[in-house]
Write a protein that holds these residues in place. Structure first.
Motif, PDB file in Angstrom:
ATOM      1  N   UNK A 173       1.283  17.242-127.525  1.00  0.00           N
ATOM      2  CA  UNK A 173       0.298  16.602-128.380  1.00  0.00           C
ATOM      3  C   UNK A 173       0.732  15.163-128.604  1.00  0.00           C
ATOM      4  N   UNK A 174      -0.120  14.235-128.186  1.00  0.00           N
ATOM      5  CA  UNK A 174       0.204  12.803-128.261  1.00  0.00           C
ATOM      6  C   UNK A 174       1.519  12.499-127.543  1.00  0.00           C
ATOM      7  N   UNK A 175       1.759  13.226-126.436  1.00  0.00           N
ATOM      8  CA  UNK A 175       2.939  12.979-125.625  1.00  0.00           C
ATOM      9  C   UNK A 175       4.189  13.680-126.095  1.00  0.00           C
ATOM     10  N   UNK A 176       4.141  14.432-127.201  1.00  0.00           N
ATOM     11  CA  UNK A 176       5.317  15.128-127.733  1.00  0.00           C
ATOM     12  C   UNK A 176       5.116  16.638-127.588  1.00  0.00           C
ATOM     13  N   UNK A 177       6.179  17.312-127.149  1.00  0.00           N
ATOM     14  CA  UNK A 177       6.109  18.760-126.980  1.00  0.00           C
ATOM     15  C   UNK A 177       6.093  19.434-128.347  1.00  0.00           C
ATOM     16  N   UNK A 178       5.099  20.329-128.575  1.00  0.00           N
ATOM     17  CA  UNK A 178       5.030  21.033-129.857  1.00  0.00           C
ATOM     18  C   UNK A 178       5.074  22.546-129.686  1.00  0.00           C
ATOM     19  N   UNK A 179       4.873  23.046-128.462  1.00  0.00           N
ATOM     20  CA  UNK A 179       4.883  24.497-128.250  1.00  0.00           C
ATOM     21  C   UNK A 179       5.252  24.793-126.808  1.00  0.00           C
ATOM     22  N   UNK A 180       5.919  25.938-126.596  1.00  0.00           N
ATOM     23  CA  UNK A 180       6.283  26.361-125.244  1.00  0.00           C
ATOM     24  C   UNK A 180       6.434  27.874-125.234  1.00  0.00           C
ATOM     25  N   UNK A 181       6.184  28.476-124.072  1.00  0.00           N
ATOM     26  CA  UNK A 181       6.345  29.909-123.968  1.00  0.00           C
ATOM     27  C   UNK A 181       5.790  30.427-122.664  1.00  0.00           C
ATOM     28  N   UNK A 182       5.948  31.724-122.465  1.00  0.00           N
ATOM     29  CA  UNK A 182       5.465  32.355-121.239  1.00  0.00           C
ATOM     30  C   UNK A 182       3.962  32.578-121.261  1.00  0.00           C
ATOM     31  N   UNK A 183       3.368  32.652-122.447  1.00  0.00           N
ATOM     32  CA  UNK A 183       1.948  32.931-122.605  1.00  0.00           C
ATOM     33  C   UNK A 183       1.176  31.619-122.733  1.00  0.00           C
ATOM     34  N   UNK A 184       0.436  31.236-121.686  1.00  0.00           N
ATOM     35  CA  UNK A 184      -0.291  29.970-121.696  1.00  0.00           C
ATOM     36  C   UNK A 184      -1.351  29.937-122.785  1.00  0.00           C
ATOM     37  N   UNK A 185      -2.027  31.068-123.033  1.00  0.00           N
ATOM     38  CA  UNK A 185      -3.056  31.106-124.084  1.00  0.00           C
ATOM     39  C   UNK A 185      -2.447  30.813-125.441  1.00  0.00           C
ATOM     40  N   UNK A 186      -1.277  31.368-125.703  1.00  0.00           N
ATOM     41  CA  UNK A 186      -0.630  31.153-126.996  1.00  0.00           C
ATOM     42  C   UNK A 186      -0.271  29.686-127.185  1.00  0.00           C
ATOM     43  N   UNK A 187       0.184  29.054-126.121  1.00  0.00           N
ATOM     44  CA  UNK A 187       0.521  27.625-126.212  1.00  0.00           C
ATOM     45  C   UNK A 187      -0.753  26.810-126.452  1.00  0.00           C
ATOM     46  N   UNK A 188      -1.838  27.149-125.732  1.00  0.00           N
ATOM     47  CA  UNK A 188      -3.103  26.452-125.950  1.00  0.00           C
ATOM     48  C   UNK A 188      -3.608  26.683-127.373  1.00  0.00           C
ATOM     49  N   UNK A 189      -3.432  27.913-127.896  1.00  0.00           N
ATOM     50  CA  UNK A 189      -3.810  28.202-129.281  1.00  0.00           C
ATOM     51  C   UNK A 189      -3.059  27.280-130.242  1.00  0.00           C
ATOM     52  N   UNK A 190      -1.773  27.074-129.986  1.00  0.00           N
ATOM     53  CA  UNK A 190      -0.963  26.241-130.878  1.00  0.00           C
ATOM     54  C   UNK A 190      -1.457  24.796-130.885  1.00  0.00           C
ATOM     55  N   UNK A 191      -1.861  24.298-129.717  1.00  0.00           N
ATOM     56  CA  UNK A 191      -2.381  22.928-129.642  1.00  0.00           C
ATOM     57  C   UNK A 191      -3.653  22.773-130.465  1.00  0.00           C
ATOM     58  N   UNK A 192      -4.605  23.691-130.258  1.00  0.00           N
ATOM     59  CA  UNK A 192      -5.878  23.593-130.974  1.00  0.00           C
ATOM     60  C   UNK A 192      -5.659  23.815-132.471  1.00  0.00           C
ATOM     61  N   UNK A 193      -4.807  24.760-132.827  1.00  0.00           N
ATOM     62  CA  UNK A 193      -4.559  25.039-134.235  1.00  0.00           C
ATOM     63  C   UNK A 193      -3.965  23.824-134.939  1.00  0.00           C
ATOM     64  N   UNK A 194      -3.038  23.138-134.277  1.00  0.00           N
ATOM     65  CA  UNK A 194      -2.443  21.947-134.899  1.00  0.00           C
ATOM     66  C   UNK A 194      -3.502  20.876-135.108  1.00  0.00           C
ATOM     67  N   UNK A 195      -4.348  20.652-134.102  1.00  0.00           N
ATOM     68  CA  UNK A 195      -5.382  19.634-134.237  1.00  0.00           C
ATOM     69  C   UNK A 195      -6.383  20.015-135.323  1.00  0.00           C
ATOM     70  N   UNK A 196      -6.765  21.286-135.378  1.00  0.00           N
ATOM     71  CA  UNK A 196      -7.703  21.725-136.409  1.00  0.00           C
ATOM     72  C   UNK A 196      -7.098  21.555-137.794  1.00  0.00           C
ATOM     73  N   UNK A 197      -5.820  21.887-137.942  1.00  0.00           N
ATOM     74  CA  UNK A 197      -5.150  21.730-139.234  1.00  0.00           C
ATOM     75  C   UNK A 197      -5.078  20.271-139.653  1.00  0.00           C
ATOM     76  N   UNK A 198      -5.001  19.381-138.657  1.00  0.00           N
ATOM     77  CA  UNK A 198      -4.934  17.949-138.953  1.00  0.00           C
ATOM     78  C   UNK A 198      -6.309  17.337-139.215  1.00  0.00           C
ATOM     79  N   UNK A 199      -7.367  18.149-139.116  1.00  0.00           N
ATOM     80  CA  UNK A 199      -8.688  17.656-139.459  1.00  0.00           C
ATOM     81  C   UNK A 199      -9.580  17.285-138.300  1.00  0.00           C
TER      82      UNK A 199
END
Length: 820
Positions: A455-481
């Motif tokens: 996110x913005x060039x910084x790693x915020x999530x990693x794992x074997x499950x690609x969906x879970x990592x994508x969930x983390x990206x969207x969740x962070x952006x949604x939480x930020x408004x």
């Protein structure tokens, strides 16, 4: 050195890089294919070789070979590393091209110093632990050798210095230590140099090394109507170009005159009734190219029939860098005139971008690099183009598509640059990719093959499950408004995107999710988000420590606070500015029985300040330079205690002290007042530190000696000679700038410093500080107003107890921050 000699050297450098290209690519710091340094350096070396392979250069003398090498390297440079290498080649070529005789130690030392200086000038924010460090230490090794040193031994010493510099790069960059590698750019530079050295000996490297102030834009000249008919522009190239004499000759032919550049290439613009005379004056000095003559008047019908009529064209065109069929088509549909193939691991050269700019039929051209590693090449490319061009530093193909939503081809270049630049600053971007090696990135442990979300060039999530990592990206952006997130699918899906998108939209009903086809390689998803709140003076606070020498920061800006350091004087431990004011401190200092001692605030002193600012969403902390005090370390401990996730409190290393810190804080405040994305704010801060300069003089060396800044012998000699030391900050530490003899020579030294740091028309902010020297401070303020009236004086103030302890009464300081 002739053209043939230069070609042989270029072939040697290219051959060495070719052998080591794979190893250098493997040294990428991030566990994603982020630019392929080895390939970029190799491609740049190939362009250099091809440029020197022109048969006409075979018998060329040194200056001609130097010019050919400079242009070939620059136009063929790829990626950041390639652009920096091109500047190193330029420095070497320009220096050696001017040497009349044999090349020995003095000549080679001068050439390497020229190469080092050129490389540092090319980078806005120089970072040690990179190829900059390697070229500088190689230059230092050449300078350290004696004039009589055998040339072969000297070359070996230079290579050894480069190898040592490469080996030390992990000591200078935490990111290299985390990844367990040396810097790829520095290693590549040494391999290039190894090939050059082999060529001087008639050898070939057969085995890879074992792995172990702004110029006026032409468009500004058209603000006022000219009384002359023809707008004439062209490039002029030649060693004999006398820019001053050419200006004098063209000034008699017209107005709106501009001659910019440096030997051997200049760009010329003039409004005249006689373009032929202007071109004749230029031809007498060199070769002209890319001539453009435009009729600025509406002519009578008879004259219009005799002149060719140029059809109307858009005011602004766009060149974008993109990869993937969907992304290329998307950029074209959004308004891009030209799309240059490029992206992660396939950076286009400056020459390719410049050609696209030239081929764009518009009055001015915006360039969207769409990758952090392409920004520098794009900025060099627009200097090669004959038409006006600007770079909007987009960092992703997604943000490139996003800013084009605000593009208006009928608007001027400046208007589009401002509009798209503002949109770019407010956007956030995301990426989903797979790690190519085990590493630690931004504090996150990642294993080879795992999916990683940035996110913005910084790693915020990693794992074997690609969906879970994508969930983390969207969740962070949604939480930020975020209110809108646009996702762009790559050529390979990491998971079933459509079902995931449906579930994600249901989980975040306040966010509008869109999916587009991009086809980009390496990244299964990229995207941009909008609607996230930007940082502002209403939601972001700034905290300084008392070494900034501001008595009441909250009275200056309501979102500012201060954590005080302490001073011990005659047994009393007092809080700087809170329990002891400057005037009281200096009164007690004159009769103090013991040397005052200072101490940084502990974490417990920072925490109440942070807690007081609980209504603010974000806190930026600007303590004293970490090289001068442990204040920064204490602030980081307090921040981690209150904000373990590190999402609210950010501690910035200022590399500054006193009024220099105020200049940085005021710059951040100006951004906050306008509203700014965090990555843009942090990038401004990092670049601003490189434009910051501080000079101060002291009345006596005694306080510096007591504080451990200089030795007792220097203090005694200084007192006997009545020298006034001039000191500065270098890499966050106090360093000697010079010295003058007698108080009367202090102000002229400050005048010289100001004029060196700030050009006559250059925008800048200034602070004036003093310790019990108000009259001298007023003289300094008046001097700034007289010599640089355009400079904004942010502060005239007195040093507090902590900084005053080390400088003593009579200290005088001037801080300068030039604007980008």
């Amino acid at each position: 050195m002739t053209g043939l000699t230069a070609l042989a050297l270029a072939r040697g450098g290219r051959a060495s890089l070719e052998l080591n290209r794979g190893r250098l690519n493997d040294l990428n710091v991030y566990p994603v294919p982020d630019g392929d340094t080895g390939s970029n350096l190799f491609d740049t070396a190939v362009a250099l070789e091809q440029g020197l392979a022109d048969p006409a250069l075979g018998s060329a003398d040194r200056p001609a070979a130097a010019r050919a090498a400079t242009r070939a390297a620059l136009t063929g440079a790829r990626g950041n590393s390639g652009v920096i290498l091109s500047q190193i080649v330029r420095g070497l070529a320009e220096s050696l091209g001017g040497e009349p005789g044999a090349i020995g130690q003095p000549e080679l030392a001068r050439a390497l110093r020229s190469a080092s200086d050129a490389a540092y000038r090319a980078v806005r924010q120089p970072v040690e632990g990179t190829m900059l460090t390697a070229i500088r230490e190689m230059a230092e090794a050449a300078e350290a050798a004696g004039p009589g040193t055998d040339i072969s031994e000297l070359l070996d010493a230079i290579i050894a210095a480069g190898e040592a510099a490469v080996a030390r790069t992990p000591e200078l960059l935490q990111v290299l230590r985390d990844a367990g590698v040396v810097d790829a750019g520095a290693a590549g530079l040494v391999e290039f140099a190894r090939g050059l050295v082999a060529a001087t000996r008639g050898e070939v490297v057969l085995e890879p090394t074992a792995a172990g102030g702004p110029q006026l834009g032409v468009e500004a000249l058209h603000v006022e109507a000219s009384r002359y008919r023809y707008c004439t522009t062209f490039l002029l190239e030649g060693d004999a170009v006398d820019a001053g004499r050419l200006e004098d000759e063209l000034d008699e032919l017209g107005d709106s005159l501009l001659v910019v550049g440096e030997l051997p290439v200049f760009k010329v613009h003039v409004h005249t009734d006689d373009p032929g005379a202007a071109l004749s004056a230029a031809v007498a000095m060199g070769n002209i190219d890319r001539v453009e003559i435009a009729d600025m008047r509406r002519q009578t019908a008879d004259r219009e029939r005799r002149l060719s009529v140029v059809s109307a064209r858009p005011a602004t065109g766009v060149v974008a860098v993109a990869a993937g069929a969907g992304n290329e088509a998307g950029h074209r549909e959004a308004g891009a005139d030209r799309v240059v193939l490029g992206g992660q691991s396939m950076n286009p050269s400056a020459g390719q971008i410049a050609q696209a700019v030239e081929a764009t039929d518009a009055d001015g051209v915006l360039v969207l690099p769409n990758n952090r590693n392409v920004v520098l090449a794009a900025e060099h490319a627009i200097t090669l183009a004959a038409r006006p061009a600007r770079v909007v530093p987009t960092r992703s193909m997604a943000t490139g598509l996003a800013v084009l939503e605000a593009f208006d081809p009928a608007a001027s270049l400046d208007a589009n640059a401002a509009r798209l630049g503002a949109r770019n600053a407010a956007l956030r971007h995301l990426e989903l990719t797979a790690a190519v090696r085990d590493a630690t990135v931004d504090g996150l442990a990642v294993r080879q093959g795992q999916h990683m979300g940035l996110l913005d060039g910084r790693a915020i999530a990693a794992g074997d499950d690609a969906e879970a990592v994508a969930d983390a990206l969207v969740a962070r952006l949604a939480a930020d408004g975020a209110t809108r997130i646009v996702l762009i699918r790559g050529e390979d899906d990491a998971f079933a995107v459509e079902p995931w998108l449906e579930r994600t939209a249901a989980a975040h009903p306040g966010v509008r999710l869109e999916l587009r086809e991009g086809g980009q390689p390496l990244y299964s998803l990229i995207g941009w988000a909008e609607g996230s709140p930007v940082m502002s003076a209403e939601n972001t606070a700034i905290v300084l420590d008392s070494t900034a020498d501001l008595a009441a920061p909250a009275e200056r800006h309501r979102n500012w606070r201060m954590a005080p350091l302490t001073v011990r004087i005659d047994g009393d431990v007092l809080l700087d500015y809170v329990e002891i004011a400057p005037e009281e401190f200096y009164r007690r200092l004159r009769s103090a029985k013991e040397v005052p001692q200072t101490a940084a605030p502990g974490p417990g002193a920072w925490q109440p300040v942070f807690e007081e600012l609980s209504r603010y969403d974000r806190i930026l902390v600007l303590p004293c330079s970490s090289h001068l005090s442990s204040s920064m370390q204490s602030a980081e401990l307090a921040a981690r205690a209150l904000d373990p996730a590190g999402t609210r409190i950010r501690v910035l290393d200022t590399d500054a002290v006193s009024g220099a810190t105020v200049l940085l804080a005021e710059g951040l405040q100006r951004l906050l007042v306008r509203g700014v994305a965090e990555d843009v704010l942090v990038e401004w801060f990092e670049q601003a530190r490189t434009r910051l300069a501080l000079l101060f003089s002291v009345d006596t060396l005694v306080y510096l000696r007591r504080g451990g800044r200089i030795g007792g012998t220097k203090a005694a000699i200084g007192g006997l000679l009545r020298t006034r030391p001039l000191l500065t900050l270098r890499d966050g530490q106090v360093a000697q700038y010079g010295k003058v003899y007698g108080r009367g020579r202090v102000l002229p030294a400050f005048e010289q410093f100001l004029c060196e740091q700030v050009g006559e028309n250059e925008a800048a902010h200034v602070v004036v500080l003093h310790a019990q020297a108000p009259q001298q401070a007023e003289q300094l303020r008046a001097m700034v107003a007289r010599l640089r009236p355009q400079a904004v004086i942010d502060l005239v103030g007195e040093l507090g107890a902590v900084v005053g302890t080390h400088g003593g009464p009579g200290t005088l300081g001037l801080g300068v921050l030039t604007e980008a």
